[in-house]
Design a protein around this motif. Sequence first.
Motif, PDB file in Angstrom:
ATOM      1  N   GLY A   2       0.334  -1.632   0.246  1.00  0.00           N
ATOM      2  CA  GLY A   2      -0.098   0.178  -0.024  1.00  0.00           C
ATOM      3  C   GLY A   2       0.645   1.259  -0.063  1.00  0.00           C
ATOM      4  O   GLY A   2      -0.035   2.510  -0.482  1.00  0.00           O
ATOM      5  N   THR A   3       2.162   1.239   0.094  1.00  0.00           N
ATOM      6  CA  THR A   3       3.347   2.431   0.424  1.00  0.00           C
ATOM      7  C   THR A   3       3.468   2.443  -1.547  1.00  0.00           C
ATOM      8  O   THR A   3       3.939   1.640  -2.114  1.00  0.00           O
ATOM      9  N   SER A   5      -3.717   5.246  -6.497  1.00  0.00           N
ATOM     10  CA  SER A   5      -4.677   4.243  -5.560  1.00  0.00           C
ATOM     11  C   SER A   5      -5.381   3.286  -6.817  1.00  0.00           C
ATOM     12  O   SER A   5      -5.586   2.096  -5.978  1.00  0.00           O
ATOM     13  N   THR A  47      -2.378   1.472  -3.997  1.00  0.00           N
ATOM     14  CA  THR A  47      -1.680   2.278  -2.876  1.00  0.00           C
ATOM     15  C   THR A  47      -2.628   2.982  -1.991  1.00  0.00           C
ATOM     16  O   THR A  47      -3.706   3.678  -2.452  1.00  0.00           O
ATOM     17  N   SER A  48      -2.382   3.199  -0.477  1.00  0.00           N
ATOM     18  CA  SER A  48      -3.256   4.532   0.849  1.00  0.00           C
ATOM     19  C   SER A  48      -1.931   5.131   0.419  1.00  0.00           C
ATOM     20  O   SER A  48      -2.779   6.145   1.263  1.00  0.00           O
ATOM     21  N   LYS A  49      -0.897   5.045   0.292  1.00  0.00           N
ATOM     22  CA  LYS A  49       0.385   6.239   0.943  1.00  0.00           C
ATOM     23  C   LYS A  49       1.354   5.919   0.169  1.00  0.00           C
ATOM     24  O   LYS A  49       1.929   5.530  -0.325  1.00  0.00           O
ATOM     25  N   ASP A  64       4.985   4.158   6.432  1.00  0.00           N
ATOM     26  CA  ASP A  64       4.211   3.282   5.562  1.00  0.00           C
ATOM     27  C   ASP A  64       2.909   3.686   5.177  1.00  0.00           C
ATOM     28  O   ASP A  64       2.013   3.563   6.598  1.00  0.00           O
ATOM     29  N   ALA A  65       1.860   2.790   4.765  1.00  0.00           N
ATOM     30  CA  ALA A  65       0.782   2.686   4.570  1.00  0.00           C
ATOM     31  C   ALA A  65      -0.139   1.980   6.080  1.00  0.00           C
ATOM     32  O   ALA A  65      -0.977   2.443   6.385  1.00  0.00           O
TER      33      ALA A  65
END
Length: 340
Positions: free
Chosen positions: A155-156, A183, A188-190, A251-252
């Motif tokens: 997610g990062t 995303s 990814t979220s971060k 990170d995420a």
Amino acid sequence: MPEFYMPAETEAHERIFMAFPSGGYTLGDTEEEAEAARTTWSQVAKAITRFTPVTMVVDPSAEADARRHLGDGVDYVIQELDDAWMRDIGPTFVRTKGNSLAAVNWNFNGWGAQSWASWEKDQLIAGHLAQLTGLAELRAGITNEGGGIHVDGEGTILATRSVQLDPGRNPGATEAQIEEEFSRLLGTSKVIWLDRGLSRDNEEFGTRGHVDIVACFAAPGVVLYHDQQNPQHPDFLISREVRERLEASTDAQGRKLTLIPVPAPSVLRDEEGWVDYSYINHLVTNGGVIACAFDDPNDQQAATILADAYPGREVLSVDARELFARGGGIHCITQQLPRA
């Protein structure tokens, strides 16, 4: 779970795609320069085949040269090319919810429509490889290149503002819009935003600051970063900026990052000016790490750091000076297809 996500580069690979140099500044002005380019691209391909099959995309004009250098050691796809930087012209392969694969087309436009670049043929390569692999093509709503991103698979994503917010790529775009597209396509979220890449990469014949020469994930929560230790070099300040940004980031998953500095080569300049030689620009594939070497006293130290960062993998170093003289490194000329 997101509809698509990009696996970490440390996951298993089906094959590696490359493109054979066939023209322009990458090939050079003389037959000697051309042969140096062909030889270096081929040495990288041969190192990769120790671990993973390679498919080489070759312009029709260069097929004889490619076969002369590589023989039957790789698979060939004959397709018109402008250049040979597969990380950027090829698709980014992602997984779907059903664990199949898809191919992201980033709308390549010559690193932000640079005056010296040509991309009429290269902008079609992502679509060609999607067809070749039989995968759905996902068209991005932004312009980007594979060298402009690096993910941890959880997610990062690392990216630079100098690339993603470049008016030549994404005029008027905001960080939020870029993050939304990452995303959607990469899961990814971060985003950990770095301001810029290395000095030379921000000059006329650079990419305007790709992240894959500056920092990368060795594992979730673990980041390798380019550490220019000589205060005479302009990248000394950039390395410090990058380290401070990463030290302040999570990170995420909310983890503080473990940072591993990778010393820059000791050489500072070539005939063109300050070098951007970097050991960060390596390829991890299956049981191996294909690392850049520069006939430099720091080569062995860098190889040892990479071996420690990727336990259980064999580090093979290839002299990358001819690549960097043309604007990139080993990561830049390769693109992984994850194992299905």
